[in-house]
Write a protein that holds these residues in place. Sequence first.
Motif, PDB file in Angstrom:
ATOM      1  N   ILE A  61       1.012  -1.086  -0.357  1.00  0.00           N
ATOM      2  CA  ILE A  61       0.269   0.025   0.394  1.00  0.00           C
ATOM      3  C   ILE A  61       0.523   1.676  -0.347  1.00  0.00           C
ATOM      4  O   ILE A  61       0.137   2.545  -0.007  1.00  0.00           O
ATOM      5  CB  ILE A  61      -0.451   0.048   1.142  1.00  0.00           C
ATOM      6  N   GLN A  93      -2.012  -0.249   6.732  1.00  0.00           N
ATOM      7  CA  GLN A  93      -3.087   0.516   5.428  1.00  0.00           C
ATOM      8  C   GLN A  93      -3.159   1.668   6.722  1.00  0.00           C
ATOM      9  O   GLN A  93      -3.538   3.202   6.292  1.00  0.00           O
ATOM     10  CB  GLN A  93      -4.266  -0.499   5.074  1.00  0.00           C
ATOM     11  N   GLU A  94      -3.970   2.139   7.391  1.00  0.00           N
ATOM     12  CA  GLU A  94      -4.371   3.118   8.022  1.00  0.00           C
ATOM     13  C   GLU A  94      -3.471   3.755   8.566  1.00  0.00           C
ATOM     14  O   GLU A  94      -3.353   5.546   8.356  1.00  0.00           O
ATOM     15  CB  GLU A  94      -5.333   2.719   9.642  1.00  0.00           C
ATOM     16  N   GLN A  97      -2.068   5.435   5.357  1.00  0.00           N
ATOM     17  CA  GLN A  97      -2.763   5.988   4.533  1.00  0.00           C
ATOM     18  C   GLN A  97      -2.910   7.417   5.650  1.00  0.00           C
ATOM     19  O   GLN A  97      -3.115   9.041   4.952  1.00  0.00           O
ATOM     20  CB  GLN A  97      -4.647   6.473   4.563  1.00  0.00           C
ATOM     21  N   GLN A  98      -3.029   7.594   6.946  1.00  0.00           N
ATOM     22  CA  GLN A  98      -2.349   8.945   7.546  1.00  0.00           C
ATOM     23  C   GLN A  98      -0.736   9.369   7.231  1.00  0.00           C
ATOM     24  O   GLN A  98      -1.220  10.510   6.993  1.00  0.00           O
ATOM     25  CB  GLN A  98      -2.681   8.748   8.987  1.00  0.00           C
ATOM     26  N   ASN A 100       0.593   8.979   4.248  1.00  0.00           N
ATOM     27  CA  ASN A 100       0.498   9.685   3.137  1.00  0.00           C
ATOM     28  C   ASN A 100      -0.762  10.837   3.154  1.00  0.00           C
ATOM     29  O   ASN A 100       0.187  12.412   2.678  1.00  0.00           O
ATOM     30  CB  ASN A 100      -0.355   8.171   2.872  1.00  0.00           C
ATOM     31  N   SER A 101      -1.042  11.368   4.250  1.00  0.00           N
ATOM     32  CA  SER A 101      -2.023  12.699   4.026  1.00  0.00           C
ATOM     33  C   SER A 101      -1.126  13.586   4.924  1.00  0.00           C
ATOM     34  O   SER A 101      -1.446  14.881   4.422  1.00  0.00           O
ATOM     35  CB  SER A 101      -3.026  12.231   5.440  1.00  0.00           C
TER      36      SER A 101
END
Length: 107
Positions: A61, A93-94, A97-98, A100-101
């Motif tokens: 991911i 994954q979480e 995602q955080q 990357n954000s």
Amino acid sequence: MFAGSENKELAKEWIKYACGVEGMTTWCSGAGCLPSRPDVAEAMDVESDPVWKVHSEMTSIAIPWQLEDTCSIINSACQNFLPLAVSGELSAQEAMQQANSEIANAD
């Protein structure tokens, strides 16, 4: 292999060993790095180690990040979210995602 290698046959044998299951397992186990080959990851049983498992899960991911002048931003995001994934507070994954954000929204 360097074009100017004096012993090309020996260099070929070294490359075959270092990139093979045995050599890569030895290197990755000793150096503490995640292997690039799935069969080596399986041989090392990375899924049974909680830290390695998180890193392994993140490879599917992850997105490429440009270092340039954002190295400190990337480092901060990794420090903020990797421990949460390793501890189980966030899934891999979480956490990605955080992170990357955070990287995408950094000034």
